[in-house]
Design an enzyme around this catalytic site. Sequence first.
Site, short mmCIF file in Angstrom:
data_model
loop_
_atom_site.label_atom_id
_atom_site.label_comp_id
_atom_site.label_asym_id
_atom_site.label_seq_id
_atom_site.Cartn_x
_atom_site.Cartn_y
_atom_site.Cartn_z
N GLN A 193 0.83 -1.20 0.00
CA GLN A 193 0.00 0.00 0.00
C GLN A 193 0.87 1.25 0.00
O GLN A 193 1.57 1.50 0.98
CB GLN A 193 -0.87 -0.03 1.26
N GLY A 194 0.83 2.04 -1.07
CA GLY A 194 1.62 3.26 -1.15
C GLY A 194 0.80 4.48 -0.75
O GLY A 194 0.24 5.16 -1.60
N TYR A 195 0.73 4.73 0.53
CA TYR A 195 -0.08 5.85 1.04
C TYR A 195 0.79 6.94 1.67
O TYR A 195 1.01 7.99 1.10
CB TYR A 195 -1.11 5.33 2.06
N SER A 196 1.30 6.68 2.90
CA SER A 196 2.04 7.71 3.63
C SER A 196 3.32 8.11 2.89
O SER A 196 3.91 7.31 2.16
CB SER A 196 2.45 7.18 5.01
N GLU B 153 -9.41 -0.91 5.75
CA GLU B 153 -8.21 -1.16 6.55
C GLU B 153 -8.54 -1.07 8.03
O GLU B 153 -8.13 -1.91 8.83
CB GLU B 153 -7.12 -0.15 6.20
N GLU C 173 -5.75 10.27 17.01
CA GLU C 173 -6.27 11.65 16.93
C GLU C 173 -7.05 11.86 15.63
O GLU C 173 -8.09 12.53 15.62
CB GLU C 173 -5.11 12.65 17.03
#
Lengths: 400, 379
Positions: free
Chosen positions: A124-127, A242, A385
């Site tokens: 998964q290429g997210y952050s 997720e 948060e």
Amino acid sequence: MKDPGAASIEAFRSELVEWLRVSCPASLRPGAKPTEEDRAAWQQAFCARGFTTPTWPSEYGGGGLSKAEARVLAEEIPRVASWFPVASFFGTSMLGPVLLEFGNEEQKKEHLPKITRCEIQWCQGYSEPGAGSDLASLQTRAVRDGDHYLINGSKIWTTGANQADWIFCLTRTDPSAPKHDGISFILFDLHQPGVTISPIELISGASEFCQVFFEDVKAEARNLVGELNGGWTIAKRLLEHERAMLSGGTGRPSDSPRARKGPPPAPKSALAESARPHLGEAEGELADPVLRHRIAQWEMDALCFGLTLRRSGEQARAGQGPGPATSMFKLYASEMNKRRSELLMSVRGAAGLGWSGDDFEPLDLMETRGWLRSKGNSIEGGTSEVQLNVIAKRVLGLPD
Amino acid sequence: MSLVLTEEQELIQQAAAEFLKERAPIAHLRALRDEEDPTGFSRAIWKEMAELGWPGIPFAEDHGGAGLGMAELGVVLEECGRTLAPYPFLSTVVLAGGAVARGGSDAQKREILPGLCRGETLLALAFQETGRFDPWVIDSKAEKTGDGFCLSGRKTFVLEGHVADRLVVVARTSGASGEREGLTLFLVDPATDGCELTRSALIDSRYAARVSLSEVVVGRDAVLGEVDRGAEILDPVFDRATAALSAEMVGLASEAFERTIAYLKDREQFGVRIGSFQALKHRAAEMFCELQLAQAAVLDALRALDEDRPHAARIVSAAKARCSDAASLITCEGLQMHGGIGMTDEEDIGLFLKRAKAAELTLGDAAYHRDRFARLTGF
């Protein structure tokens, strides 16, 4: 049989039991020692029926089963087989559901069967280094170049990138648009020039995460999922899947009527039992009253959280997505796991301070590493948060 | 049993919500309090509730009840919690009525329960003698006389004792204070010689009574259940009462929470609505989570009792502990978020805080139930 639904379930069960009897090789039966040859044959037969993704439509390689039939499958397999193939959860639980919802016919036909057959491992290429909680500020660029997009940039906290074959990646395709409106969801092969993958060592000593660098990496234009610049909608949907997964599912009752026989065993707490040798006891009660209360609080919260998941599952109508309430599940599950690890540290005292070597029990070393790893639970997959923000906005409707 | 309401339960819920909004809204509680109504609730409205079948929900049809369960009673109590309706479900129906239904002879049940279900007979359970809840700390004595018993002792916090037509008194026929064995239940007419009641006003605008028993003579037929074995009746009765009270707490916490969220969306300071402040948003979201857990726990506890599930007591304790913590968090935070107006008597949030505290400290608070939960889990 009370209704035709129950009758058809039992018919499916008989057919399945017969299929398992014929298809599962002898060396894969409980108690036997699996041979490599049998394992490969079993995997092929199992995947050919789509049983690694039982509820996906059969036209895309899935099992084509109803949820009730999938539960029967989950009950019957372990009775027959000591091992069965499990497809990569990035494929089955995250990319797959999103492709089924947003992918075009060609993309579904191309990618879903490979997930089912365990041929392609996804990551998964997210952050990104500059886009964590503020995911939508991501900067990895995808620029159209003929039939391709050229990808440049870097992704971080990419779980299992060093084991993966392909990546589903959020990229910026329109830098001039507002940040949520210039993102596209693209799939591409990691085995190509320009891809560099470096594992990241964590405070727990493990390195399941990687940083991935892209330098003029090619992605075929036909592998852009959904609308160009419409990737944020898909990204959010995938995060819901997720979070549902990170919180331990969407509330399937664990005790099916078939499994329930005889009087239930006396309730026990694994946490309290692991604390007993460290804390001592007085008349059967843990001797430290403060830790005893904290353990009781944790166990009660775990019990009530389980009931909350069950209730939510029962409330959800078939076919509905997990919905914004899953933000609560991810939040609560990560905080619960952190509290449990903290309790295990308190209970063990100095026995929990070992890092390595023979002076410490292997279980103690593992639990201590687990305590360090648990600190990431409330950061990965959206920080606690961020989950609170999502609840406040989407569930409670509080103003921006 | 599913944690989703059945169609019948949904109908009861709608009927209860509509009736209470009309007949017993919060203004009703305020009026009773401001007029210093000596009963603390309206007997006429209690009769109307009886016509809707509510007090009779858990009792057998033979005794004038509806033959339903705790799940259905819980639905009504949750709605009562939302409007802070001060009606004697806990005292008359679940505690004393439950003791009669469980321990009473056929004659005793026939004598008492039909009137209870009609909203005519009020009952109270006189057991507690100390401040903190501990069901077996009982010193009151019942000594055998020629053909009956002579009761002496003091009871406190007898919910709705001030209006009870009959008291169910728990007294010791053997053993020492703190012991589970040796307790006996007696049906006592409060007008009997030697029985004195004084009414005490509580923070939640409800009443309890102090009961002084000095040589109160009752006949053999006043015994409810078996001599020395009262705990066998009280254990399940306390569990049912604890779950019922928890259901009321879910209602009051839900209402206090929704009112607070509405206030956060409405009140403006520094030129913006205060609900846009992250310091408040995160706390509101945490309140939401705690409420979700409390709701699920109560639904399961009520069903566990209806199914006679083994270890039902464990989920009952979990539910009361979660509800005590959630109701306390939500009413305290709710008041804080209302700011100065929350401190005024005119604003309703303070009424929720008061009822939440009374409910929290009734039948054992979170610490009591954590301890009990740990024991029931073998540690």
